[in-house]
Scaffold this motif. Structure first.
Motif, PDB file in Angstrom:
ATOM      1  N   LEU A 113      -3.523   6.688   2.511  1.00 41.15           N
ATOM      2  CA  LEU A 113      -2.272   6.606   2.813  1.00 41.15           C
ATOM      3  C   LEU A 113      -1.531   7.829   2.125  1.00 41.15           C
ATOM      4  CD1 LEU A 113      -1.467   2.789   3.018  1.00 41.15           C
ATOM      5  CD2 LEU A 113      -1.800   4.376   4.835  1.00 41.15           C
ATOM      6  N   PRO A 114      -1.555   7.988   0.716  1.00 35.66           N
ATOM      7  CA  PRO A 114      -0.935   9.186   0.166  1.00 35.66           C
ATOM      8  C   PRO A 114      -1.074  10.318   1.097  1.00 35.66           C
ATOM      9  CG  PRO A 114      -1.848   7.988  -1.545  1.00 35.66           C
ATOM     10  CD  PRO A 114      -2.497   7.375  -0.136  1.00 35.66           C
ATOM     11  N   ALA A 115      -2.210  10.714   1.456  1.00 38.90           N
ATOM     12  CA  ALA A 115      -2.480  12.212   2.419  1.00 38.90           C
ATOM     13  C   ALA A 115      -1.774  12.060   3.492  1.00 38.90           C
ATOM     14  CB  ALA A 115      -4.066  12.147   2.296  1.00 38.90           C
ATOM     15  N   ALA A 116      -1.720  10.837   4.145  1.00 36.54           N
ATOM     16  CA  ALA A 116      -1.050  10.629   5.475  1.00 36.54           C
ATOM     17  C   ALA A 116       0.594  10.762   5.202  1.00 36.54           C
ATOM     18  CB  ALA A 116      -1.489   9.265   5.744  1.00 36.54           C
ATOM     19  N   LEU A 117       1.132  10.324   4.011  1.00 39.29           N
ATOM     20  CA  LEU A 117       2.508  10.511   3.782  1.00 39.29           C
ATOM     21  C   LEU A 117       2.864  11.854   3.622  1.00 39.29           C
ATOM     22  CD1 LEU A 117       3.348   7.360   1.605  1.00 39.29           C
ATOM     23  CD2 LEU A 117       3.624   7.624   3.767  1.00 39.29           C
ATOM     24  N   ALA A 118       2.000  12.795   3.127  1.00 40.65           N
ATOM     25  CA  ALA A 118       2.152  14.010   2.610  1.00 40.65           C
ATOM     26  C   ALA A 118       2.129  14.792   4.016  1.00 40.65           C
ATOM     27  CB  ALA A 118       0.930  14.820   1.894  1.00 40.65           C
ATOM     28  N   ARG A 119       1.293  14.400   4.936  1.00 41.90           N
ATOM     29  CA  ARG A 119       1.272  15.136   6.458  1.00 41.90           C
ATOM     30  C   ARG A 119       2.396  14.675   7.094  1.00 41.90           C
ATOM     31  NH1 ARG A 119      -3.745  13.038   7.352  1.00 41.90           N
ATOM     32  NH2 ARG A 119      -3.277  11.413   8.415  1.00 41.90           N
ATOM     33  N   TYR A 120       2.866  13.470   7.077  1.00 44.57           N
ATOM     34  CA  TYR A 120       4.263  12.966   7.659  1.00 44.57           C
ATOM     35  C   TYR A 120       5.284  14.231   7.306  1.00 44.57           C
ATOM     36  CZ  TYR A 120       8.838  10.578   7.086  1.00 44.57           C
ATOM     37  OH  TYR A 120      10.062  10.344   7.236  1.00 44.57           O
ATOM     38  N   THR A 121       5.361  14.222   5.925  1.00 42.50           N
ATOM     39  CA  THR A 121       6.421  15.177   5.406  1.00 42.50           C
ATOM     40  C   THR A 121       6.436  16.633   5.990  1.00 42.50           C
ATOM     41  OG1 THR A 121       6.576  13.672   3.498  1.00 42.50           O
ATOM     42  CG2 THR A 121       7.502  15.755   3.253  1.00 42.50           C
ATOM     43  N   ALA A 122       5.158  16.927   5.924  1.00 43.60           N
ATOM     44  CA  ALA A 122       5.191  18.454   6.265  1.00 43.60           C
ATOM     45  C   ALA A 122       5.301  18.604   7.659  1.00 43.60           C
ATOM     46  CB  ALA A 122       3.448  18.817   6.020  1.00 43.60           C
ATOM     47  N   LEU A 123       4.790  17.661   8.668  1.00 36.80           N
ATOM     48  CA  LEU A 123       5.108  17.742  10.009  1.00 36.80           C
ATOM     49  C   LEU A 123       6.806  17.516  10.341  1.00 36.80           C
ATOM     50  CD1 LEU A 123       2.456  15.293  11.520  1.00 36.80           C
ATOM     51  CD2 LEU A 123       2.982  17.749  12.106  1.00 36.80           C
ATOM     52  N   ARG A 124       7.413  16.744   9.620  1.00 38.03           N
ATOM     53  CA  ARG A 124       8.957  16.561   9.702  1.00 38.03           C
ATOM     54  C   ARG A 124       9.933  17.556   9.437  1.00 38.03           C
ATOM     55  NH1 ARG A 124      10.479  14.870  13.661  1.00 38.03           N
ATOM     56  NH2 ARG A 124      12.390  14.078  12.768  1.00 38.03           N
ATOM     57  N   GLN A 125       9.506  18.147   8.202  1.00 36.34           N
ATOM     58  CA  GLN A 125      10.465  18.819   7.273  1.00 36.34           C
ATOM     59  C   GLN A 125      11.121  20.223   8.167  1.00 36.34           C
ATOM     60  OE1 GLN A 125       9.378  19.266   3.264  1.00 36.34           O
ATOM     61  NE2 GLN A 125      10.857  17.733   2.658  1.00 36.34           N
ATOM     62  N   PRO A 126      10.030  21.055   8.819  1.00 38.16           N
ATOM     63  CA  PRO A 126      10.645  22.167   9.451  1.00 38.16           C
ATOM     64  C   PRO A 126      11.686  21.735  10.619  1.00 38.16           C
ATOM     65  CG  PRO A 126       8.376  22.102   9.226  1.00 38.16           C
ATOM     66  CD  PRO A 126       8.777  20.854   8.900  1.00 38.16           C
ATOM     67  N   ARG A 127      11.058  20.551  11.166  1.00 35.92           N
ATOM     68  CA  ARG A 127      12.151  20.314  12.369  1.00 35.92           C
ATOM     69  C   ARG A 127      13.303  19.905  11.868  1.00 35.92           C
ATOM     70  NH1 ARG A 127      12.724  18.993  17.872  1.00 35.92           N
ATOM     71  NH2 ARG A 127      13.538  17.072  18.410  1.00 35.92           N
TER      72      ARG A 127
ATOM     73  N   ALA B 263       7.482   7.467   0.086  1.00 33.73           N
ATOM     74  CA  ALA B 263       8.149   8.602   1.074  1.00 33.73           C
ATOM     75  C   ALA B 263       9.324   8.274   1.463  1.00 33.73           C
ATOM     76  CB  ALA B 263       7.178   8.955   2.358  1.00 33.73           C
ATOM     77  N   LEU B 264      10.320   9.247   2.037  1.00 36.90           N
ATOM     78  CA  LEU B 264      11.607   8.795   2.548  1.00 36.90           C
ATOM     79  C   LEU B 264      11.758   9.163   3.811  1.00 36.90           C
ATOM     80  CD1 LEU B 264      13.599  10.741  -0.520  1.00 36.90           C
ATOM     81  CD2 LEU B 264      13.028   8.138  -0.402  1.00 36.90           C
ATOM     82  N   LEU B 265      12.551   8.490   4.410  1.00 36.90           N
ATOM     83  CA  LEU B 265      12.673   8.559   6.138  1.00 36.90           C
ATOM     84  C   LEU B 265      14.428   8.425   6.319  1.00 36.90           C
ATOM     85  CD1 LEU B 265      10.883   6.206   8.388  1.00 36.90           C
ATOM     86  CD2 LEU B 265      13.145   6.320   8.271  1.00 36.90           C
ATOM     87  N   GLY B 266      14.695   9.294   7.372  1.00 37.49           N
ATOM     88  CA  GLY B 266      16.043   9.069   7.776  1.00 37.49           C
ATOM     89  C   GLY B 266      17.170   9.561   6.733  1.00 37.49           C
TER      90      GLY B 266
ATOM     91  N   ALA C 266       0.917  -1.184  -0.121  1.00 34.28           N
ATOM     92  CA  ALA C 266      -0.137  -0.124  -0.234  1.00 34.28           C
ATOM     93  C   ALA C 266       0.901   1.241  -0.028  1.00 34.28           C
ATOM     94  CB  ALA C 266      -1.004  -0.035   1.110  1.00 34.28           C
ATOM     95  N   ALA C 267       2.101   1.120   0.418  1.00 36.37           N
ATOM     96  CA  ALA C 267       3.085   2.227   0.500  1.00 36.37           C
ATOM     97  C   ALA C 267       4.446   1.913   0.613  1.00 36.37           C
ATOM     98  CB  ALA C 267       2.745   3.215   1.507  1.00 36.37           C
ATOM     99  N   LEU C 268       5.390   2.578   0.044  1.00 39.02           N
ATOM    100  CA  LEU C 268       6.888   2.217   0.089  1.00 39.02           C
ATOM    101  C   LEU C 268       7.458   3.277   0.844  1.00 39.02           C
ATOM    102  CD1 LEU C 268       9.557   0.614  -0.820  1.00 39.02           C
ATOM    103  CD2 LEU C 268       9.462   2.141  -2.690  1.00 39.02           C
ATOM    104  N   ILE C 269       8.430   3.014   2.001  1.00 41.10           N
ATOM    105  CA  ILE C 269       9.195   3.977   2.588  1.00 41.10           C
ATOM    106  C   ILE C 269      10.726   3.642   2.224  1.00 41.10           C
ATOM    107  CG2 ILE C 269       9.812   4.906   4.854  1.00 41.10           C
ATOM    108  CD1 ILE C 269       6.661   5.098   4.123  1.00 41.10           C
ATOM    109  N   GLY C 270      11.138   4.698   1.687  1.00 40.32           N
ATOM    110  CA  GLY C 270      12.564   4.540   1.724  1.00 40.32           C
ATOM    111  C   GLY C 270      13.454   4.942   2.639  1.00 40.32           C
ATOM    112  N   ALA C 271      14.089   3.986   3.279  1.00 44.22           N
ATOM    113  CA  ALA C 271      14.776   4.035   4.457  1.00 44.22           C
ATOM    114  C   ALA C 271      16.186   3.383   4.119  1.00 44.22           C
ATOM    115  CB  ALA C 271      14.222   3.464   5.828  1.00 44.22           C
ATOM    116  N   ASP C 272      16.656   3.612   2.728  1.00 38.14           N
ATOM    117  CA  ASP C 272      17.592   3.020   2.472  1.00 38.14           C
ATOM    118  C   ASP C 272      19.125   3.994   2.241  1.00 38.14           C
ATOM    119  OD1 ASP C 272      16.459   4.306   0.393  1.00 38.14           O
ATOM    120  OD2 ASP C 272      16.713   2.978  -0.989  1.00 38.14           O
ATOM    121  N   GLY C 273      18.990   4.805   3.395  1.00 39.64           N
ATOM    122  CA  GLY C 273      20.396   5.693   3.535  1.00 39.64           C
ATOM    123  C   GLY C 273      20.569   6.781   2.336  1.00 39.64           C
TER     124      GLY C 273
END
Ligand SMILES: Cc1cc2nc3c(=O)[nH]c(=O)nc-3n(C[C@H](O)[C@H](O)[C@H](O)COP(=O)(O)OP(=O)(O)OC[C@H]3O[C@@H](n4cnc5c(N)ncnc54)[C@H](O)[C@@H]3O)c2cc1C
Length: 388
Positions: A325-339, A285-288, A149-156
């Motif tokens: 899920l796509p909207a939730a991933l957008a929310r995740y990005t918006a919450l994380r980027q400023p910090r 979405a990307l992470l880390g 349903a979604a792919l998270i790129g936590a691959d460095g």
């Protein structure tokens, strides 16, 4: 494999493993695809500040981690100008009794995360499974043979997911090399054995030293200017190489003695991602480090990956169907980027301050002494007091 409520994570680093546990705790099934055949953590120590330790504790990892971690009481800032102490910051805080400051060996942290993952029925870890091909459809995403349903790129920092989804964004060489090594605590004379974190500031270089592995090993990181190596991790280095940057003329005997006791130096060219950037599109979405690899001078790269994992799980956990899920991933990005952007900037600034020379170094040391431990400490509160 069915895609419904299944998330694929590319990469079983600290970010990917934490995200898998956090998502599974919210009721998702998770498949982790890791390109390595064997998970063996290279590198050495890691400082985990309260913002990160709190999340690991919430995931139930405290009993295993606490036995391996060192909980330092202080960070001592030292100057190469005199070989002496500039200021000593306290890490013990009554404001956050739920979250210690931990010093851990990366292998210990990875081992604890892995043990939790292997005993979780909803997490499937596949080794020797590099993510290469990604094909997005309207309501699912296909990753090689897997559908999710979604792919998270936590691959460095050299993320294949990012290269596929956002090819224009590339890591940049910072011009700096991190030298990392360890030694037996017993190999250092007792007066040189650090019990907390020591940060040494010097001309165009700095050194971070701290105990780990229940105090039996000492971790050393030396940051110096250098040339980019081939992309990736870890090339061995020799004493002669590192002594060029920590000469007797510029560095005091106590710092040089700790460097001399370390015999397994490796060097990591420091690549960083631009601040902000694109972390999300559709069901990817990307992470880390894949999203925000940063210079390690705030000791927050893994901390931010762990925070990402918690916020990602929170945002996805609020959905009731895969369509959301796509909207939730957008929310995740918006919450994380400023910090994360603020942390990236702070890390860069700290590196510049640590490496000052001549009269500027004198001015820095004087200002730090005048500010004193409490005011310097308070500058970290916005990082350490954060909660998901
Ligand atoms: C010298 C130094 C000191 C540091 N000190 C600290 C510190 O004290 N505190 C702190 O918080 N942070 C610190 N950091 C930063 C921290 O190490 C990183 O930010 C953190 O490890 C990033 O974790 P990650 O899971 O995002 O990425 P990674 O650890 O890079 O993991 C990525 C994973 O993805 C896998 N992978 C890669 N490509 C693929 C693919 N195509 N398919 C599947 N899998 C793939 C890799 O094999 C790897 O297992 C430091 C960094 C350095 C260099």
């Amino acid at each position: 494999m069915t895609s419904s409520r299944t998330i694929v994570i590319a990469g079983a680093g600290i970010g990917g493993l934490t995200a898998a546990l956090a998502l599974a705790a919210r009721g998702f099934r998770v498949t982790i695809l890791e390109k390595a055949e064997l998970l063996e953590e290279v590198g050495a120590g890691l400082q985990l500040s309260p913002n990160a330790s709190r999340i690991l504790i919430d995931l139930g990892l405290a009993p295993r981690l606490a036995t391996k971690a060192v909980t330092p009481e202080t960070v001592t800032i030292m100057t190469a100008r005199s070989g002496g102490e500039v200021v000593r910051l306290s890490l013990a805080s009554p404001a956050r009794p739920d979250a210690p400051y931990w010093l851990v060996h990366r292998a210990d942290l990875q081992g604890v995360l892995l043990a939790a993952i292997q005993s979780h029925p909803d997490i499937d870890l596949r080794l020797a499974a590099p993510v290469q091909d990604i094909a997005a459809a309207a309501d699912t995403i296909r990753i090689g043979d897997f559908e999710a349903a979604a792919l998270i790129g936590a691959d460095g920092a050299w993320s294949a997911v990012r290269a596929k989804a956002f090819p224009a964004i590339q890591p940049q060489f910072s011009g700096l090399i991190a030298w990392r090594g360890t030694c037996d605590a017993a190999s250092l004379p007792p007066d040189l054995r650090p019990t907390g974190v020591q940060l040494w500031m010097g001309p165009r270089a700095h050194l971070v030293v701290y105990p780990m592995s229940a105090g039996t090993r000492i971790n050393m990181v030396a940051i110096v200017p250098g040339e980019a190596l081939a992309p990736g991790w870890n090339a061995p280095g020799t004493h002669d190489d590192i002594n060029l940057h920590f000469s007797r003329a510029r560095w005091p005997a106590n710092a040089r003695a700790m460097i001399a006791a370390t015999d397994n130096w490796g060097r990591w060219p420091l690549y960083t991602m631009p601040d902000g950037g694109v972390w999300h599109r559709g069901r990817v979405a990307l992470l880390g480090d894949a999203a925000h690899a940063m210079v390690p001078f705030a000791a927050q790269g893994a901390g931010m990956a762990i925070e990402d994992a918690a916020v990602l799980a929170q945002c996805l956990g609020e959905t009731t169907s895969d369509d959301e899920l796509p909207a939730a991933l957008a929310r995740y990005t918006a919450l994380r980027q400023p910090r994360v952007t603020r942390v990236q900037r702070m890390a860069r600034q700290q590196g510049q301050i640590y490496h000052l020379r001549g009269p500027m170094a004198f001015a820095r040391d004087t200002v730090m002494r005048l500010l004193g431990p409490n005011r310097l400490q308070a500058r970290q509160d916005w990082i350490y007091h954060w909660r998901p």
